[in-house]
Design a protein around this motif. Structure first.
Motif, PDB file in Angstrom:
ATOM      1  N   ARG A  56       0.807  -1.216   0.000  1.00 27.40           N
ATOM      2  CA  ARG A  56       0.000   0.000   0.000  1.00 27.40           C
ATOM      3  C   ARG A  56       0.842   1.268   0.000  1.00 27.40           C
TER       4      ARG A  56
ATOM      5  N   ARG B 282       1.977   4.559  -1.649  1.00 27.62           N
ATOM      6  CA  ARG B 282       1.373   5.448  -2.636  1.00 27.62           C
ATOM      7  C   ARG B 282       2.317   6.553  -3.090  1.00 27.62           C
TER       8      ARG B 282
ATOM      9  N   LEU C 252      -5.422  -0.675  -3.391  1.00 31.06           N
ATOM     10  CA  LEU C 252      -4.944   0.516  -4.085  1.00 31.06           C
ATOM     11  C   LEU C 252      -5.541   0.674  -5.479  1.00 31.06           C
TER      12      LEU C 252
ATOM     13  N   HIS D 264      -8.056   3.370  -5.586  1.00 34.88           N
ATOM     14  CA  HIS D 264      -7.403   4.670  -5.395  1.00 34.88           C
ATOM     15  C   HIS D 264      -6.729   5.130  -6.691  1.00 34.88           C
TER      16      HIS D 264
END
Length: 442
Positions: free
Chosen positions: A218, A220, A271, A274
């Motif tokens: 995760r 980012r 993710l 996202h």
């Protein structure tokens, strides 16, 4: 009605409320992207057929980039290889989402759009091959041009003409187009890779694996992920495989749901959602419209030039493949699934709905133009014929779909108005809720 009849599977059955809401949000964003794509294509056509057409050609052929990395590319090539990698990254995210956590993780639900997408690839390819046979000049290399459906363009048309169509039909078109994109990616990678360099391709695995490990944790941070994605893209480009494939490979590494260590699937999305929210606007609002602007420009030369282009067997094969091959393939595959599974259309639906959606499948633009460039070379005479044919076939498909789906949309308008009334305080229509033991029969 017997119990056995009630248990018969249903084609285009309603999805879950959560999945329907998510699909509706995607459709709204893709509709805007389709409108921008259309604007970009129209601007290219107007400019390339104006007295200032030389300026358009100069812009499209302007080259820049590091020659040492074999990236001294024209602006049009940067759009096809670079910007479309973003488009395929988003398509890869959506594809993985559908088959990992979406309603299509159920093979019974996935069978219809997958079979329809396969039929919509095979039949147009066969029609094109039959028409273009004997045309010479490597005409056979264009067999895959009429096999692609442009998701943004098709959904934009659907939004205008089919506002009251059932959500299950919209979901079917979106899923079909996503699977169609996957098939296009495989076709590009397998059939349009001429000189394969194994070393760069193996080298691309290093940044790809690191990217995958980071997103699985995760991470980012753009300053970590974007350089790794860029290196992967460069190495795939260097290998001879079309660089857009890198976008799909990167997308497939992104987790759709949280890992068990983070709380399991019920802990929330991974993710992929996202990244999809971040990059879909870039894809639909920037990457695809710019590609359309730099690829759709073709000097038609008036009516005589249009006739000359469309009498080429390659162009004729593309038009017939899109206009007839796509709907025949999609309809035939859907019918065969219904026959083998003994499934009926969902209550209230009609085979005219399927025909209308199948015609929308004949709107091939972005990927069709890309395959045309790969098959015949950007700027070649035959590539110009491809552009005219893709635009003509897509326009005719859209017009025929409009005639059918507008009539069906008027029919469904009354159904839509009833469903708007049939809502509970939680905002979820009753048709999406399964009666519990305590509420059944009330």
């Amino acid at each position: 009605m017997t119990d056995a009849t009630r248990r018969r599977p249903s084609l285009f059955a309603r999805r879950s409320w959560g999945e329907t809401s998510r699909i509706s949000a995607i459709l709204r964003r893709e509709t805007v992207g389709g409108a921008l794509l259309l604007v970009g294509a129209l601007l290219a056509l107007v400019w390339s057929n104006s007295p200032w057409s030389d300026g358009y050609e100069s812009l499209r052929d302007f080259r820049f980039g590091p020659a040492s990395l074999h990236l001294d590319l024209s602006l049009a090539t940067w759009a096809a290889d670079g910007l479309l990698a973003i488009f395929f990254f988003v398509a890869g995210l959506e594809l993985k989402r559908e088959f990992v956590a979406g309603d299509l993780r159920d093979p019974r639900r996935a069978a219809v759009p997958v079979a329809a997408a396969v039929g919509g690839v095979v039949v147009p390819a066969l029609i094109y091959t039959a028409i273009a046979a004997g045309a010479g000049g490597g005409a056979a290399r264009g067999w895959a041009i009429p096999t692609a459906t442009d998701i943004a363009f098709a959904l934009a048309v659907l939004a205008v003409i089919g506002r009251f169509l059932p959500s299950a039909l919209r979901t079917f078109l979106l899923t079909l187009a996503v699977v169609d994109d996957l098939l296009a990616i495989v076709i590009i990678a397998v059939f349009y890779t001429t000189d394969l360099s194994v070393v760069p391709l193996l080298g691309a695995l290093v940044p790809l694996v690191i990217f995958g490990l980071l997103v699985q944790r995760r991470v980012r941070s753009w300053w970590l992920l974007l350089p790794l994605a860029a290196v992967t893209w460069v190495l795939v480009h260097e290998s001879g495989v079309h660089a857009t494939v890198a976008g799909v490979l990167l997308a497939f590494t992104v987790p759709v749901i949280r890992s068990e260590s983070a709380g399991g699937p019920d802990a929330g999305p991974g993710l992929a959602e996202h990244f999809e929210h971040r990059f879909r606007p870039v894809s639909a609002g920037i990457a695809v419209p710019i590609f359309a602007f730099l690829s759709a420009g073709v000097t038609v030369g008036g009516l005589a030039g249009l006739v000359t282009s469309l009498t080429d067997r390659v162009a004729l094969g593309i038009v017939v493949g899109l206009l007839l091959g796509k709907p025949i393939g999609i309809m035939a595959a859907t019918w065969l699934v219904s026959r083998f599974t003994r499934a009926d259309l969902d209550e209230g639906l009609n085979w005219l709905d399927v025909l209308g959606l199948s015609l929308l499948g004949g709107i091939g633009f972005t990927v069709s133009l890309l395959i045309g460039e790969l098959a015949f070379g950007l700027g070649s005479e035959r590539d110009d014929h491809v552009k005219v044919a893709v635009l003509t076939g897509s326009l005719l498909s859209a017009l025929l779909a409009t005639v059918i789906l507008r009539a069906r949309s008027r029919f469904y308008r009354r159904v839509h108005e009833i469903e708007q009334i049939d809502r509970d305080r939680d905002g979820v229509p009753d048709v999406f809720e399964t009666p519990t033991e305590g509420t059944a029969g009330r």
